[in-house]
Design a protein around this motif. Structure first.
Motif, PDB file in Angstrom:
ATOM      1  N   SER A  10     -59.027 -98.356 124.003  1.00 53.79           N
ATOM      2  CA  SER A  10     -59.855 -97.148 123.957  1.00 53.79           C
ATOM      3  C   SER A  10     -59.495 -96.282 122.757  1.00 53.79           C
ATOM      4  CB  SER A  10     -59.698 -96.334 125.239  1.00 53.79           C
ATOM      5  OG  SER A  10     -60.146 -97.067 126.339  1.00 53.79           O
ATOM      6  N   LEU A  11     -58.204 -96.135 122.492  1.00 53.55           N
ATOM      7  CA  LEU A  11     -57.759 -95.350 121.348  1.00 53.55           C
ATOM      8  C   LEU A  11     -58.254 -95.956 120.040  1.00 53.55           C
ATOM      9  CD1 LEU A  11     -56.092 -93.022 120.202  1.00 53.55           C
ATOM     10  CD2 LEU A  11     -54.116 -94.536 120.233  1.00 53.55           C
ATOM     11  N   CYS A  12     -58.189 -97.269 119.911  1.00 55.62           N
ATOM     12  CA  CYS A  12     -58.663 -97.946 118.697  1.00 55.62           C
ATOM     13  C   CYS A  12     -60.157 -97.718 118.483  1.00 55.62           C
ATOM     14  CB  CYS A  12     -58.367 -99.439 118.766  1.00 55.62           C
ATOM     15  SG  CYS A  12     -56.615 -99.825 118.612  1.00 55.62           S
ATOM     16  N   VAL A  13     -60.926 -97.781 119.539  1.00 52.15           N
ATOM     17  CA  VAL A  13     -62.376 -97.564 119.440  1.00 52.15           C
ATOM     18  C   VAL A  13     -62.666 -96.132 119.006  1.00 52.15           C
ATOM     19  CG1 VAL A  13     -64.516 -97.425 120.777  1.00 52.15           C
ATOM     20  CG2 VAL A  13     -62.987 -99.386 121.059  1.00 52.15           C
ATOM     21  N   VAL A  14     -61.967 -95.173 119.582  1.00 49.82           N
ATOM     22  CA  VAL A  14     -62.162 -93.770 119.225  1.00 49.82           C
ATOM     23  C   VAL A  14     -61.782 -93.525 117.772  1.00 49.82           C
ATOM     24  CG1 VAL A  14     -61.315 -91.416 119.629  1.00 49.82           C
ATOM     25  CG2 VAL A  14     -61.939 -92.867 121.562  1.00 49.82           C
ATOM     26  N   LEU A  15     -60.661 -94.060 117.330  1.00 49.51           N
ATOM     27  CA  LEU A  15     -60.240 -93.876 115.942  1.00 49.51           C
ATOM     28  C   LEU A  15     -61.212 -94.514 114.968  1.00 49.51           C
ATOM     29  CD1 LEU A  15     -56.379 -94.354 116.174  1.00 49.51           C
ATOM     30  CD2 LEU A  15     -57.636 -92.221 115.847  1.00 49.51           C
ATOM     31  N   ALA A  16     -61.735 -95.667 115.294  1.00 51.36           N
ATOM     32  CA  ALA A  16     -62.715 -96.331 114.418  1.00 51.36           C
ATOM     33  C   ALA A  16     -63.988 -95.504 114.319  1.00 51.36           C
ATOM     34  CB  ALA A  16     -63.017 -97.729 114.937  1.00 51.36           C
ATOM     35  N   ALA A  17     -64.392 -94.907 115.409  1.00 52.49           N
ATOM     36  CA  ALA A  17     -65.612 -94.091 115.413  1.00 52.49           C
ATOM     37  C   ALA A  17     -65.423 -92.811 114.610  1.00 52.49           C
ATOM     38  CB  ALA A  17     -66.005 -93.766 116.848  1.00 52.49           C
ATOM     39  N   CYS A  18     -64.198 -92.335 114.449  1.00 50.40           N
ATOM     40  CA  CYS A  18     -63.909 -91.088 113.739  1.00 50.40           C
ATOM     41  C   CYS A  18     -63.656 -91.304 112.250  1.00 50.40           C
ATOM     42  CB  CYS A  18     -62.703 -90.404 114.368  1.00 50.40           C
ATOM     43  SG  CYS A  18     -62.977 -89.878 116.055  1.00 50.40           S
ATOM     44  N   SER A  19     -63.760 -92.498 111.767  1.00 51.50           N
ATOM     45  CA  SER A  19     -63.469 -92.790 110.375  1.00 51.50           C
ATOM     46  C   SER A  19     -64.370 -91.986 109.439  1.00 51.50           C
ATOM     47  CB  SER A  19     -63.671 -94.284 110.099  1.00 51.50           C
ATOM     48  OG  SER A  19     -63.524 -94.539 108.722  1.00 51.50           O
ATOM     49  N   LYS A  20     -63.765 -91.486 108.374  1.00 47.34           N
ATOM     50  CA  LYS A  20     -64.524 -90.761 107.360  1.00 47.34           C
ATOM     51  C   LYS A  20     -65.167 -91.716 106.359  1.00 47.34           C
ATOM     52  CE  LYS A  20     -61.899 -86.491 107.562  1.00 47.34           C
ATOM     53  NZ  LYS A  20     -61.248 -85.455 106.755  1.00 47.34           N
ATOM     54  N   ILE A  21     -64.841 -93.006 106.477  1.00 48.91           N
ATOM     55  CA  ILE A  21     -65.387 -94.013 105.575  1.00 48.91           C
ATOM     56  C   ILE A  21     -66.677 -94.528 106.201  1.00 48.91           C
ATOM     57  CG2 ILE A  21     -64.881 -96.119 104.271  1.00 48.91           C
ATOM     58  CD1 ILE A  21     -62.932 -93.629 103.921  1.00 48.91           C
ATOM     59  N   ASN A  22     -67.766 -93.792 105.972  1.00 49.52           N
ATOM     60  CA  ASN A  22     -69.050 -94.143 106.571  1.00 49.52           C
ATOM     61  C   ASN A  22     -70.200 -93.815 105.619  1.00 49.52           C
ATOM     62  OD1 ASN A  22     -69.727 -91.315 106.951  1.00 49.52           O
ATOM     63  ND2 ASN A  22     -68.332 -91.322 108.689  1.00 49.52           N
ATOM     64  N   GLN A  23     -71.378 -94.275 105.962  1.00 48.73           N
ATOM     65  CA  GLN A  23     -72.562 -94.098 105.121  1.00 48.73           C
ATOM     66  C   GLN A  23     -72.913 -92.617 104.950  1.00 48.73           C
ATOM     67  OE1 GLN A  23     -74.214 -96.609 103.447  1.00 48.73           O
ATOM     68  NE2 GLN A  23     -75.203 -94.899 102.429  1.00 48.73           N
ATOM     69  N   GLU A  24     -72.737 -91.840 105.993  1.00 44.69           N
ATOM     70  CA  GLU A  24     -73.061 -90.404 105.926  1.00 44.69           C
ATOM     71  C   GLU A  24     -72.218 -89.700 104.861  1.00 44.69           C
ATOM     72  OE1 GLU A  24     -73.004 -86.412 108.731  1.00 44.69           O
ATOM     73  OE2 GLU A  24     -72.768 -88.374 109.663  1.00 44.69           O
ATOM     74  N   ASN A  25     -70.906 -89.934 104.867  1.00 41.88           N
ATOM     75  CA  ASN A  25     -70.045 -89.301 103.863  1.00 41.88           C
ATOM     76  C   ASN A  25     -70.277 -89.893 102.478  1.00 41.88           C
ATOM     77  OD1 ASN A  25     -68.936 -87.440 105.580  1.00 41.88           O
ATOM     78  ND2 ASN A  25     -67.128 -88.647 106.026  1.00 41.88           N
ATOM     79  N   TYR A  26     -70.573 -91.182 102.409  1.00 44.67           N
ATOM     80  CA  TYR A  26     -70.876 -91.803 101.111  1.00 44.67           C
ATOM     81  C   TYR A  26     -72.088 -91.119 100.476  1.00 44.67           C
ATOM     82  CZ  TYR A  26     -72.171 -95.250  97.607  1.00 44.67           C
ATOM     83  OH  TYR A  26     -72.503 -95.858  96.421  1.00 44.67           O
ATOM     84  N   SER A  27     -73.100 -90.812 101.285  1.00 41.36           N
ATOM     85  CA  SER A  27     -74.311 -90.183 100.747  1.00 41.36           C
ATOM     86  C   SER A  27     -74.064 -88.746 100.290  1.00 41.36           C
ATOM     87  CB  SER A  27     -75.442 -90.234 101.772  1.00 41.36           C
ATOM     88  OG  SER A  27     -75.140 -89.427 102.888  1.00 41.36           O
ATOM     89  N   ARG A  28     -72.960 -88.150 100.690  1.00 41.36           N
ATOM     90  CA  ARG A  28     -72.614 -86.795 100.258  1.00 41.36           C
ATOM     91  C   ARG A  28     -71.912 -86.765  98.904  1.00 41.36           C
ATOM     92  NH1 ARG A  28     -70.429 -84.728 106.098  1.00 41.36           N
ATOM     93  NH2 ARG A  28     -72.487 -84.355 106.995  1.00 41.36           N
ATOM     94  N   LEU A  29     -71.446 -87.921  98.437  1.00 44.97           N
ATOM     95  CA  LEU A  29     -70.797 -87.982  97.127  1.00 44.97           C
ATOM     96  C   LEU A  29     -71.806 -87.729  96.027  1.00 44.97           C
ATOM     97  CD1 LEU A  29     -68.536 -91.125  97.596  1.00 44.97           C
ATOM     98  CD2 LEU A  29     -67.778 -88.734  97.478  1.00 44.97           C
ATOM     99  N   LYS A  30     -71.388 -87.020  94.998  1.00 48.11           N
ATOM    100  CA  LYS A  30     -72.246 -86.728  93.846  1.00 48.11           C
ATOM    101  C   LYS A  30     -71.427 -86.829  92.567  1.00 48.11           C
ATOM    102  CE  LYS A  30     -75.630 -85.406  96.546  1.00 48.11           C
ATOM    103  NZ  LYS A  30     -76.199 -86.532  97.199  1.00 48.11           N
ATOM    104  N   SER A  31     -72.034 -87.301  91.508  1.00 45.77           N
ATOM    105  CA  SER A  31     -71.374 -87.306  90.201  1.00 45.77           C
ATOM    106  C   SER A  31     -71.038 -85.872  89.826  1.00 45.77           C
ATOM    107  CB  SER A  31     -72.285 -87.920  89.143  1.00 45.77           C
ATOM    108  OG  SER A  31     -72.479 -89.278  89.398  1.00 45.77           O
ATOM    109  N   GLY A  32     -69.859 -85.682  89.253  1.00 43.67           N
ATOM    110  CA  GLY A  32     -69.424 -84.357  88.840  1.00 43.67           C
ATOM    111  C   GLY A  32     -68.579 -83.623  89.873  1.00 43.67           C
ATOM    112  N   MET A  33     -68.508 -84.142  91.121  1.00 47.50           N
ATOM    113  CA  MET A  33     -67.651 -83.513  92.129  1.00 47.50           C
ATOM    114  C   MET A  33     -66.198 -83.574  91.667  1.00 47.50           C
ATOM    115  SD  MET A  33     -69.114 -85.006  95.747  1.00 47.50           S
ATOM    116  CE  MET A  33     -68.120 -83.987  96.842  1.00 47.50           C
TER     117      MET A  33
END
Length: 84
Positions: A10-33
């Motif tokens: 259960s802990l492993c599943v929760v930690l995997a779901a909380c990963s910041k390495i996801n499509q949503e955060n990738y789409s927030r990256l911008k050149s010049g940041m």
């Protein structure tokens, strides 16, 4: 399955779901940041290397990662693989 094994799973599943390495955060990256802005979004990188004012940092592992290339601590390019 023992209670201890179930709790660990259960802990492993929760930690995997909380990963910041996801499509949503990738789409927030911008050149010049700035490097600080990227680290605020993605956390501490798994690894970084660089020379002559250029730096490349990676978050994640071989199957799911975000890679960012900096010039003078500003995002120049970025890429990702296996993001969900």
């Amino acid at each position: 399955m023992s209670l201890r094994s179930l709790a660990l799973l259960s802990l492993c599943v929760v930690l995997a779901a909380c990963s910041k390495i996801n499509q949503e955060n990738y789409s927030r990256l911008k050149s010049g940041m700035s490097k600080a802005e990227v680290e605020q979004l993605l956390g501490t990188p798994t690894e970084c290397s660089g020379a002559l004012g250029m730096t490349s940092c990676t978050w994640g592992d071989q199957q799911s990662f975000i890679s960012v290339q900096y010039a003078a601590d500003k995002v120049l390019m970025y890429s990702g693989q296996g993001l969900q």
